[in-house]
Design a protein around this motif. Structure first.
Motif, mmCIF file in Angstrom:
data_model
loop_
_atom_site.group_PDB
_atom_site.id
_atom_site.type_symbol
_atom_site.label_atom_id
_atom_site.label_comp_id
_atom_site.label_asym_id
_atom_site.label_seq_id
_atom_site.Cartn_x
_atom_site.Cartn_y
_atom_site.Cartn_z
ATOM 1 N N LEU A 1 -2.018 0.089 0.264
ATOM 2 C CA LEU A 1 -2.978 0.361 -0.814
ATOM 3 C C LEU A 1 -3.968 1.464 -0.437
ATOM 4 O O LEU A 1 -5.188 1.306 -0.528
ATOM 5 C CB LEU A 1 -3.715 -0.920 -1.221
ATOM 6 N N TYR A 2 -3.423 2.590 -0.050
ATOM 7 C CA TYR A 2 -4.250 3.720 0.379
ATOM 8 C C TYR A 2 -5.211 4.191 -0.711
ATOM 9 O O TYR A 2 -4.867 4.260 -1.885
ATOM 10 C CB TYR A 2 -3.341 4.891 0.775
ATOM 11 N N HIS A 3 -6.420 4.526 -0.277
ATOM 12 C CA HIS A 3 -7.372 5.203 -1.159
ATOM 13 C C HIS A 3 -8.255 6.095 -0.292
ATOM 14 O O HIS A 3 -8.540 5.783 0.871
ATOM 15 C CB HIS A 3 -8.233 4.200 -1.946
ATOM 16 N N ASP A 4 -8.684 7.190 -0.838
ATOM 17 C CA ASP A 4 -9.510 8.140 -0.076
ATOM 18 C C ASP A 4 -10.964 7.918 -0.475
ATOM 19 O O ASP A 4 -11.572 8.745 -1.145
ATOM 20 C CB ASP A 4 -9.074 9.570 -0.380
ATOM 21 N N GLY A 5 -11.505 6.778 -0.061
ATOM 22 C CA GLY A 5 -12.860 6.446 -0.457
ATOM 23 C C GLY A 5 -13.645 5.819 0.663
ATOM 24 O O GLY A 5 -13.349 6.018 1.837
ATOM 25 N N VAL A 6 -14.661 5.036 0.318
ATOM 26 C CA VAL A 6 -15.507 4.416 1.319
ATOM 27 C C VAL A 6 -14.787 3.291 2.008
ATOM 28 O O VAL A 6 -13.786 2.768 1.534
ATOM 29 C CB VAL A 6 -16.805 3.868 0.669
#
Length: 246
Positions: free
Chosen positions: A236-241
């Protein structure tokens, strides 16, 4: 040539002449023990029976059966792909050959510093450094949508025999994969990466947790018991905090 590559070369020589016993006699103590264990390994025998290029195929099969990493229609990057066993599994699991007309057709791209023999259903970048920006650009050009659903990594640096140094080198390769994911891993994508257990493993885990809400440590049964190799499965990749581990 790394010790592993040397041992594999010895094994191929023995298989070529169908005289493993005679080959064993001519080797050093360390080589003798490694080759004897290799020839008796049930996963080595199973790999031959199922036409996989090496025993590591069963590590990915085991992980995928349990955690559903690969699905039909997925685009997959296999880092450190040589000799191509993980790519073989990926081709089957994502339907890269279009064998099943009822599910989407996937894509498999293998990358390695070494030469990789051609494999139907996969595209290979041989003699390519995964940490080189030139390689990253080639990967983006080859991916059907410039993004991958899954990044697989069974790669490892040539071992020096110094445990902490080898551990650090592999952790650094994993960091490189994580940096690369910012450019080529689609949102909600997955990374499966090998590392050698050691003091920097928690640092890698924390870095993964900054971009994946799900990070799990896996030691496949098909991994040799005396091996320090372990895998991080991050989903569940995300480019966030930074998010909290589930």
């Amino acid at each position: 040539m790394s010790r592993y590559q040397r041992m594999m070369s010895i094994t191929l020589q023995c298989q070529r002449f169908h005289n493993a016993a005679g080959c064993l006699k001519s080797k050093t103590g360390t080589e003798h023990r490694w080759l004897e264990r290799h020839l008796k390994d049930p996963f080595v025998k199973a790999a031959k029976q199922h036409n996989y290029r090496c025993r590591s195929a069963f590590k990915l099969l085991e992980i995928d059966d349990k955690h559903k990493v690969l699905r039909p229609g997925f685009s997959v990057i296999d880092c450190g792909a040589a000799p191509g066993a993980w790519s073989q599994v990926a081709v089957q699991r994502v339907n890269a050959l279009g064998t099943d007309p009822n599910v989407p057709v996937g894509f498999v791209l293998g990358v390695d510093l070494l030469h990789i023999s051609p494999l139907k259903g996969a595209v290979f970048l041989s003699n390519a450094d995964i940490t080189d920006p030139v390689t990253l650009k080639k990967i983006q050009e080859l991916l059907p949508t410039e993004k991958a659903d899954v990044i697989l990594s069974d790669m490892a640096p040539n071992a020096t025999g110094i445990r902490e140094l080898d551990h650090q080198k592999l952790i650094n390769l994993c960091f490189s994969l994580l940096d690369m994911s910012k450019s080529i891993l689609r949102p909600s994508g997955t990374i499966l990466c090998k590392f050698w257990d050691g003091r920097e493993a928690r640092l890698l885990q924390n870095r993964l947790l900054e971009h994946f809400p799900y990070v799990r440590t896996i030691k496949p049964q098909s991994s040799r018991k005396d091996s320090a190799e372990v895998y991080y499965l991050a989903k569940l990749y995300h480019d966030g905090v930074k998010c909290q581990k589930h």
